[in-house]
Every structure is written in C-alpha cells, then in structure tokens.
Scaffold this active site. Structure first.
Site, mmCIF file in Angstrom:
data_model
loop_
_atom_site.group_PDB
_atom_site.id
_atom_site.type_symbol
_atom_site.label_atom_id
_atom_site.label_comp_id
_atom_site.label_asym_id
_atom_site.label_seq_id
_atom_site.Cartn_x
_atom_site.Cartn_y
_atom_site.Cartn_z
ATOM 1 N N CYS A 143 -3.007 44.773 -8.980
ATOM 2 C CA CYS A 143 -2.631 45.736 -7.952
ATOM 3 C C CYS A 143 -3.874 46.238 -7.217
ATOM 4 O O CYS A 143 -4.980 46.197 -7.736
ATOM 5 C CB CYS A 143 -1.902 46.916 -8.571
ATOM 6 S SG CYS A 143 -0.504 46.443 -9.607
ATOM 7 N N ARG A 146 -5.596 40.325 -3.690
ATOM 8 C CA ARG A 146 -5.365 40.590 -5.101
ATOM 9 C C ARG A 146 -3.941 40.218 -5.525
ATOM 10 O O ARG A 146 -3.643 40.123 -6.703
ATOM 11 C CB ARG A 146 -5.623 42.076 -5.411
ATOM 12 C CG ARG A 146 -7.081 42.469 -5.275
ATOM 13 C CD ARG A 146 -7.276 43.955 -5.466
ATOM 14 N NE ARG A 146 -7.047 44.377 -6.830
ATOM 15 C CZ ARG A 146 -7.985 44.452 -7.764
ATOM 16 N NH1 ARG A 146 -9.216 44.101 -7.478
ATOM 17 N NH2 ARG A 146 -7.703 44.871 -8.976
ATOM 18 N N TRP A 189 1.708 44.537 -7.888
ATOM 19 C CA TRP A 189 2.055 43.233 -8.447
ATOM 20 C C TRP A 189 2.925 43.528 -9.661
ATOM 21 O O TRP A 189 2.463 44.084 -10.644
ATOM 22 C CB TRP A 189 0.790 42.474 -8.846
ATOM 23 C CG TRP A 189 0.984 41.027 -9.147
ATOM 24 C CD1 TRP A 189 0.983 39.990 -8.260
ATOM 25 C CD2 TRP A 189 1.169 40.435 -10.443
ATOM 26 N NE1 TRP A 189 1.153 38.797 -8.915
ATOM 27 C CE2 TRP A 189 1.281 39.035 -10.257
ATOM 28 C CE3 TRP A 189 1.255 40.941 -11.743
ATOM 29 C CZ2 TRP A 189 1.469 38.142 -11.310
ATOM 30 C CZ3 TRP A 189 1.449 40.062 -12.789
ATOM 31 C CH2 TRP A 189 1.550 38.684 -12.567
ATOM 32 N N ASN A 231 -3.025 50.922 -11.451
ATOM 33 C CA ASN A 231 -3.255 49.509 -11.742
ATOM 34 C C ASN A 231 -3.424 49.393 -13.249
ATOM 35 O O ASN A 231 -4.211 50.122 -13.850
ATOM 36 C CB ASN A 231 -4.514 49.008 -11.024
ATOM 37 C CG ASN A 231 -4.774 47.536 -11.257
ATOM 38 O OD1 ASN A 231 -3.916 46.817 -11.761
ATOM 39 N ND2 ASN A 231 -5.968 47.075 -10.902
ATOM 40 N N GLY A 232 -2.673 48.485 -13.886
ATOM 41 C CA GLY A 232 -2.759 48.314 -15.332
ATOM 42 C C GLY A 232 -1.392 48.341 -15.975
ATOM 43 O O GLY A 232 -0.361 48.219 -15.305
ATOM 44 N N GLU A 234 -9.245 21.114 -12.654
ATOM 45 C CA GLU A 234 -9.384 22.064 -11.552
ATOM 46 C C GLU A 234 -8.630 21.583 -10.309
ATOM 47 O O GLU A 234 -7.998 22.380 -9.606
ATOM 48 C CB GLU A 234 -10.866 22.278 -11.220
ATOM 49 C CG GLU A 234 -11.133 23.146 -10.006
ATOM 50 C CD GLU A 234 -10.604 24.568 -10.119
ATOM 51 O OE1 GLU A 234 -10.571 25.265 -9.084
ATOM 52 O OE2 GLU A 234 -10.215 24.996 -11.229
ATOM 53 N N LYS A 251 -5.676 23.626 -8.334
ATOM 54 C CA LYS A 251 -5.735 23.954 -6.907
ATOM 55 C C LYS A 251 -4.441 23.568 -6.202
ATOM 56 O O LYS A 251 -3.896 24.326 -5.401
ATOM 57 C CB LYS A 251 -6.905 23.234 -6.233
ATOM 58 C CG LYS A 251 -8.234 23.890 -6.398
ATOM 59 C CD LYS A 251 -8.297 25.198 -5.651
ATOM 60 C CE LYS A 251 -9.166 26.183 -6.397
ATOM 61 N NZ LYS A 251 -8.663 26.666 -7.658
ATOM 62 N N GLU A 265 -1.248 25.747 -7.452
ATOM 63 C CA GLU A 265 -1.212 27.191 -7.187
ATOM 64 C C GLU A 265 -0.995 27.522 -5.719
ATOM 65 O O GLU A 265 -0.475 28.600 -5.410
ATOM 66 C CB GLU A 265 -2.472 27.872 -7.730
ATOM 67 C CG GLU A 265 -3.767 27.532 -7.049
ATOM 68 C CD GLU A 265 -4.966 28.205 -7.719
ATOM 69 O OE1 GLU A 265 -4.778 29.189 -8.467
ATOM 70 O OE2 GLU A 265 -6.104 27.744 -7.493
ATOM 71 N N HIS A 310 -0.114 7.565 -24.443
ATOM 72 C CA HIS A 310 0.469 8.344 -25.532
ATOM 73 C C HIS A 310 1.578 9.248 -25.016
ATOM 74 O O HIS A 310 1.697 10.395 -25.435
ATOM 75 C CB HIS A 310 -0.611 9.150 -26.247
ATOM 76 C CG HIS A 310 -1.644 8.305 -26.916
ATOM 77 N ND1 HIS A 310 -1.372 7.524 -28.017
ATOM 78 C CD2 HIS A 310 -2.949 8.085 -26.613
ATOM 79 C CE1 HIS A 310 -2.465 6.871 -28.375
ATOM 80 N NE2 HIS A 310 -3.438 7.196 -27.533
ATOM 81 N N LYS A 320 -5.614 37.619 -7.356
ATOM 82 C CA LYS A 320 -6.999 37.162 -7.391
ATOM 83 C C LYS A 320 -7.701 37.593 -8.675
ATOM 84 O O LYS A 320 -8.332 36.800 -9.338
ATOM 85 C CB LYS A 320 -7.745 37.726 -6.176
ATOM 86 C CG LYS A 320 -9.211 37.309 -6.097
ATOM 87 C CD LYS A 320 -9.340 35.824 -5.857
ATOM 88 C CE LYS A 320 -10.775 35.391 -5.710
ATOM 89 N NZ LYS A 320 -10.877 33.917 -5.635
#
Length: 608
Positions: free
Chosen positions: A2, A27, A75, A101-102, A481, A485, A488, A504, A603
């Site tokens: 947030c 964020r 968020w 926030n939290g 990575e 990318k 997301e 396998h 973020k």
C-alpha cells in the site's frame, strides 16, 4: 504494498496528496482515498479502482479544501477491494482517521473486544480496528492513545493518523513497514516511499520500528514507544527528480530497460580502481574474507534469480559453497549457520518483508549479514552489518529490469573480490574479467537498439497460452527470470525448466505450436541444450534461441535466433536477459496489458 502520503502546511493538502499517491502507483493498489481537515471537520473521499477515479471525484482535490490530510492506495489483504474497504478509515464519530500499510495479525481478537464494548464496524479490514482502538484510548492526548494502541496490536504497520481535536498535527507511526517523513519549504510530509516526496524535499528521516512522529507545519518531533523524545538525523536523497518520471517513454518499464547500461556502469565504475575491485562498504579485511567457508544468498522474486546466477559465479570463481534461499522459506527451515558464514540479503527496496525477517533471524544468531539494496537508508540497509548499494535510481515499474541488472553486477564484483583475495583466480583472468565487465554497458546498448526485431517476433505470440524457458547452469537461472518477466506483465502461463529435466515429465506438456525459449550462453553446454531443443521441436514446439554470436549450430534446432555479444561466461546473464525483457514487454503491450502496474502485484512487498 500500500502507499501512504500525508501533508500538513501552508498549501492545500488534497492536490499534494493526490500527486504523492500518483508517485506511488507502482506499489500496486486496487483502491484509493484521501482525508482532509478543513478547519471544522475531517472530510473523506475514497473509491475502488485507479487513482484517476479519485481525481475525478474530487476534481483533482478542489472539492476537499484544507491544509492537513492523509491519503492511501490500498492493496487488498483483509476484505475484497471496495469503496467501503478502501482507506482511510474513521472511528465512529469521524474525529480520528487512519491510513495503514501492513497487517494487524490479532485484529479479530481486538475486533471482538471492541464489539463487546459497543463499537460498530463498517468494513472488513484489519485497519478499522486501529481507528476504533485509538478512539477507545483517546482522552485528549494523541500520543498517549497511540502508544497504548501500539502495545495492543500485533503484526506490521505504518500509520498516518489525524485527530480532529488537534488540527495542526499529523502523526506517523511505524513497525516493520516502511515510512519516511520530510520537511518541505511550506510544510511537513509523510510517505511510504521516497518518490512521493522528491518533488518537495530531498531531506528525509527514516522512521525506525516503534517510533512515532508528530508533524506540524513547522516542525517534526520524534518519540519512542515510551513517549520519550528522541533525536534523529536526516538522510539526503541524491536521486534526480526526473528519474521518477517517464521522460518521454511510453512506459516506465521501457524507460528503465533503456537505463540499464547507465546504471550498470554507475554500479561498477566507483568500485573499479587501478585494476582492482575495491568495495570499501564491505567492511571485511582480507583475512575475514579468507575465513568465510560458506555463503547464503537470500532474496525474493527477481532478486532470488540473481542469486541463482551468482551461485555459479561465486562457486566457479571463489570456490566457496553457496546456498540460495527464498527468504520466505529460509527463516522457517532452521539453517545451519556459524561464524564462518556470510549471509547476503538482496532486495531492490530494502523493505521486502520476508527478506527483512530473514535478516533479523540471522542477526539473532550472531552471523554477519551483507545487504545488497538499491534504496539508501532502507530497513535492510540500516539493519545489515554492512550494505552494498546498487545505483539503479528509482525503479517505478513493478516488473524489475534495471534493479535486477545492478544486483547482478554487485554480486559479480563481490565474487571477483573474494576470488582475488582467496587466490582462486589468476591475475590474467582477473584483468580480463574486469575488461569484459567494462564492456557490458556498450553491449547492452547494442542489444537495446535491436528492439524492433524482438518486437516483430513477440507480435507472433500474443495469443500464446503456455511458454516454456529452458537452459542449463547459468542459462537455467536466466530462464527463471525470463519466465517471471513474461508471466507477471502479460498474464501468459510461463515456466522455466532445467533443460536436462525435460524428459522427467515436463516434455509431456509440449504440443503443436507451444513456444519454447532456449537460452544457450554457456559454451560447454551448447550441444546438450541443442539436443533438448530438438526434442521439443520434433514434438511440435516453436523454438526461440538466445545464444552468443558464433554459435550458428543452434540454427538447425531453432525457428528464431537472437544473438548476443560474446562476454565472459559468468557475465552472460547481463546480456541475455535484455532481449528476453524486451520480448515480455512487447507481448504485454500487444495484448493491451498495463505494463507498469500488472494486476494483483505490488512493487515493494512489505507484508508476508
């Protein structure tokens, strides 16, 4: 996660709050709101959706006059995204307002106690508990009410709080979630991250755990949880204000990809002196470096992927065993640590909750911690024994690019330093690697200049349902990575696999038209990975290959090849990742996705 902004001063607060929240959009959020004190009452407007909705509702802040206010982008954690669950939250009489926030871990227990005392709740959030708890303890002294509330709540929090009875004050409180305060020419500000205040001040104070700040137009007073005044020193933020703007690029992500050559150079250049690697901030003597018997690299997300690459770099160059751990798992597995262990915590923001918790667990055991972070004065930077900064500047897009590249460079430098001190690398090889490192920015620029070829290929796969990335060794780490990318920002299902593991089970997922991206930068593994490419190609896959110039043999197994310049085998990630970042970007653009603010992501992940 947030975003929090607060202002008190001589200007109208609402436009400043909206501007600050816009700087924190990266964020991640699903709703937004602001509360402003107009001299008679605290008025609030909040709404689900993007910040533009809030701008429209308030006519860019004009309908909420007043010179003190707090704002928030949410968020969702407790309660679905909605107008009601959006912050800020009032007490019942509208005389106390809170942004948060939290996560309040014991909010259900507190909520039941408050309900029994006659309090009614409008939202499903944990934050509303704090507003009512402050109301319960408030007897005219805001500081006393805040400290009593802090003794009751468990979990992580950064709060911005206003009391109607104290119109000339805003309070900021912090535990485990980031919060800064700063004094501008015409007032004081609070924020959850630096970009929100850069326009107004460069001198900020980083609030420590269980500290409280009382802000007025002209001053800031700091207290501990025992209500005792404490002294703090400001930190000067050196970031260019323009670095947090798009600068003519369509998206922050594209801008930040193009900044990679510069920030990579900015990160290594000050540490290359007279043909040597000099990392003064490491704070370790040569003897201490020689005594290290094991490294742990602990991180989350893309930072974790840099650790996966640099495991090969450290072990290959310095001959030190390395374990790479997800921070969210490391803290729960009771790792074996001793005085000969060095733990490296890697984080862009320096506030990543799981990484910070891992750091604190390591510190409890008396083991040395080195932080590799991008944000000066962040929690990991302050709490680690030593900190090595990456000089990426502000990174706004949720999907990291330039911070990732600087984290790689920082760890390359460390590995070279350890190898030189421990005598596991020859002077000739060391000098050659420094030359290769200094060439990387120019080589990255060359790859970025060929973006049109990547874009044309990306446009063919806008409707892809599944994409697989394969590689071996460092190439597998690059694949991890690259896969992240793509998934997301484009929302395409994507997975990375060690190429040798295809047989396998994974190869059963390959069908006609499936895109498989193969990374081949490790010369001693070319032939083996080409065999894996042929395996998927014969099963109908379309194969994209990323390899070094000269490896033309790959063309017999690939439908499309992207060549990268030759460099030292340990540095290939820095080059191979560029076209794969571009591929993810152009697929996302072609699908019409919100590249800079992908759904459900934030973020800086400041909750566990």
């Amino acid at each position: 996660m947030c975003g929090i902004v607060g202002y008190i001063g001589g200007e109208q607060a609402a436009p400043i709050l909206l501007d600050g929240l816009a700087k924190l959009e990266y964020r991640g959020y699903d709703s937004a709101g602001i509360a402003v004190y107009n001299g008679e009452e605290i008025r609030m407007v909040k709404s689900m959706g993007r910040l533009k909705v809030l701008n429209e509702l308030t006519h860019d802040g004009a309908t909420l006059p007043g010179t003190a206010g707090i704002g928030h982008t949410r968020w969702a954690t407790h309660g679905a995204p909605s107008d009601t669950n959006a912050h800020p939250h009032f007490n019942e009489t509208g005389s106390i307002v809170v942004v948060h926030n939290g996560i309040i871990e014991n909010y259900q227990k507190l909520k039941q106690k408050l309900i029994r005392r006659g309090y009614e709740f409008r939202s499903e959030t944990d934050t509303e508990v704090v507003a009512h708890l402050l109301d319960y303890y408030y007897k005219g002294n805001p500081l006393e009410a805040i400290t009593r509330m802090m003794h009751q709540v468990e979990g992580s929090y950064a709060f911005g709080i206003m009391f109607q009875d104290h119109p000339g004050e805003i309070y900021a409180v912090r535990k485990d979630s980031p919060l800064i305060v700063g004094h501008a020419e015409k007032g004081s500000l609070i924020a959850s991250d630096v970009p929100a205040v850069l326009k107004y001040t460069r001198s900020v104070y980083f609030i420590e755990n269980e500290e409280i700040v009382r802000l007025t137009q002209d001053e800031m007073v700091f207290y501990n949880i025992d209500e005792e005044e404490i002294d703090k020193e400001p930190v000067t933020i050196e970031w260019d204000v323009n670095a947090a703007e798009k600068g003519g690029y369509e998206h922050f992500m594209l801008k930040e990809m193009y900044e990679q050559p510069k920030v990579v150079r900015d990160t290594f250049s000050p540490r290359l002196k007279n043909g040597d690697v000099v990392i003064e901030e490491l704070g370790m003597s040569d003897e201490e470096i020689r005594e290290v018997r094991k490294l742990y690299i602990v991180a989350c997300g893309s930072a974790y992927h840099t650790g996966m690459t640099c495991k090969y770099v450290f072990e290959g160059l310095a001959r030190i065993p390395v374990e790479v751990d997800l921070a969210s798992e490391f803290r729960y597995r009771n790792p074996i640590l001793d005085e000969h262990t060095l733990v490296i915590i890697v984080s862009q923001s320096g506030e990543t909750a799981d990484s910070l918790a891992a750091l604190r667990e390591v510190k409890k055991r008396g083991v040395r911690v080195l932080g590799i972070v991008n944000v000066v004065g962040s929690s990991i930077a302050r709490e680690a024994d030593n900190v090595m900064y990456t000089w990426a500047g502000p990174e706004i897009a949720v999907a990291t690019t330039k911070a990732y590249s600087t984290q790689l460079i920082a760890q390359y430098l460390l590995a070279l330093k350890f190898a030189k001190v421990r005598g596991t690398i020859s002077d000739v090889e060391f000098a050659g690697m420094l030359e290769d490192m200094e060439r990387l920015p120019e080589q990255m620029e060359m790859l970025l200049s060929n973006k049109e070829r990547v874009q044309r290929f990306a446009n063919r796969y806008l409707a892809a349902r599944d994409v697989f990335f394969i590689g071996r060794g460092i190439d597998y780490a690059i694949s991890m990575e690259s896969s992240l990318k793509l998934k997301e920002i484009s929302y395409i299902h994507s997975e990375a696999y060690a190429a040798g593991e295809l047989k396998h089970g994974t190869i059963s997922l390959i069908e006609e038209g499936t895109l498989v991206a193969a990374v081949l930068t490790q010369e001693d593994l070319f032939k083996k990975t080409i065999s894996n490419m042929l395996e998927v190609k014969t099963r109908g896959a379309c194969v994209l290959a990323v390899t070094q110039v000269g490896n033309t043999e790959v063309e017999k197994a690939a439908d499309y090849v992207i060549y990268i310049p030759k460099t030292n085998r340990y540095f290939t990630n820095s080059l191979a990742i560029i076209p794969l970042q571009l591929f993810a970007y152009y697929v996302s653009i072609g699908k019409g996705c919100d590249v800079d603010k992908p759904r459900n992501l934030a973020k800086s992940v400041t909750v566990e």
